[in-house]
Design a protein around this motif. Structure first.
Motif, PDB file in Angstrom:
ATOM      1  N   LYS A   7      87.636 -34.599   5.625  1.00 11.19           N
ATOM      2  CA  LYS A   7      88.955 -34.373   6.207  1.00 11.19           C
ATOM      3  C   LYS A   7      89.870 -33.630   5.241  1.00 11.19           C
ATOM      4  O   LYS A   7      89.885 -33.903   4.046  1.00 11.19           O
ATOM      5  N   THR A   9      93.964 -32.581   5.012  1.00 12.06           N
ATOM      6  CA  THR A   9      95.294 -32.749   5.584  1.00 12.06           C
ATOM      7  C   THR A   9      96.294 -31.981   4.742  1.00 12.06           C
ATOM      8  O   THR A   9      96.424 -32.222   3.540  1.00 12.06           O
ATOM      9  N   ASP A  30      87.159 -31.681   9.314  1.00 11.42           N
ATOM     10  CA  ASP A  30      88.147 -32.095  10.306  1.00 11.42           C
ATOM     11  C   ASP A  30      89.525 -31.862   9.704  1.00 11.42           C
ATOM     12  O   ASP A  30      89.929 -32.547   8.766  1.00 11.42           O
ATOM     13  N   GLY A  32      92.481 -31.861  11.465  1.00 17.74           N
ATOM     14  CA  GLY A  32      93.604 -32.445  12.199  1.00 17.74           C
ATOM     15  C   GLY A  32      94.541 -31.364  12.718  1.00 17.74           C
ATOM     16  O   GLY A  32      94.112 -30.382  13.301  1.00 17.74           O
TER      17      GLY A  32
END
Length: 248
Positions: A7, A9, A30, A32
């Motif tokens: 992930k 972010t 990922d 977001g």
């Protein structure tokens, strides 16, 4: 370069100028609702997966990155897993490997797209008003999601079979949508019809002249009761039938 889901972010207003990212095969990144900025490269290699929840899809994630620093493989995979309605955007390549729709609010296909792997319909409606094409090994997996254009012919990339055949539908049993595939070695007038157990016609899926190739037709059985049905393919003098089981 790590298997599984990684992930990333980036907070709104981040001022990172140079963040080079390369996603290796077998890795899912990922991001977001993050948006890239600056001038660092972004490379999505064959077999890698980009998952974005941005409402503007791939273009929303790439933000203001110059086109010259972005490399998106046509053998990569793309996942849309937002919580508000998304578009895939024209920044997603027109040829992809797997495409996963996992958004209960829906995802809209932004341009004609060839899917060479699996279209995973996990959650929500995939608005395919702009059509997609399945490559020779492409397929559709209904896992809880749906297609906006749910009944019709999804033509595949050129693949010339050597004989006529009506293949067993998948999934089977099913509720409410199944895929029916058939093969034409030569051009023929094709009818593909669904009957109930009493012989009453309940759906006419195809009635047209078609060239040689492999075709896939989606049948949405929402409006019929549970039970056994029969699908019959007629192509010229060739006829074959398959049993379909609707379970509700």
């Amino acid at each position: 370069a790590k298997a599984g889901v990684q992930k990333l972010t980036l907070g709104e207003g981040n001022n990172i100028v140079n963040l080079p990212i390369e996603v290796s095969s077998g890795t899912t990144l990922d991001v977001g609702q993050s948006v890239l900025a600056g001038n660092g490269i972004f490379v999505l290699n064959p077999g890698a997966t980009l998952a974005t929840a941005h409402s503007d899809g791939v273009a929303g994630f790439l933000g203001t990155l110059p086109a010259g620093v972005v490399t998106l493989s046509t053998a990569a995979n793309y996942t849309f897993n937002g919580t508000t309605r998304q578009v895939t955007s024209a920044a997603m390549p027109s040829v992809v490997n797997d495409l996963t729709i996992n958004n209960s609010e829906g995802v809209v296909l932004s341009q004609p797209t060839t899917i060479n792997g699996v279209l995973h319909l996990v959650a929500g409606e995939f608005d395919n008003t702009i059509p997609f094409v399945l490559g020779p090994n492409g397929s559709i997996s209904f896992e809880g999601g749906s297609l906006k254009v749910s009944v019709g012919v999804v033509e595949r990339e050129p693949e010339v079979p050597t004989q006529f055949a009506l293949l067993q539908n998948y999934p089977n049993p099913f509720n409410p949508v199944t895929t029916i595939r058939y093969m034409l070695p030569v051009s023929a007038h094709v009818t593909l019809t669904v009957y109930d157990a009493s012989g009453r016609q309940v759906a006419q899926l195809v009635d047209a002249k078609q060239g040689p190739g492999v075709y896939a037709v989606l049948w949405n059985a929402t409006d019929v009761a549970s039970g056994v049905y029969y699908c019959r393919l007629t192509a010229g003098s060739f006829t074959q039938a398959r049993k379909l089981v609707v379970t509700k």
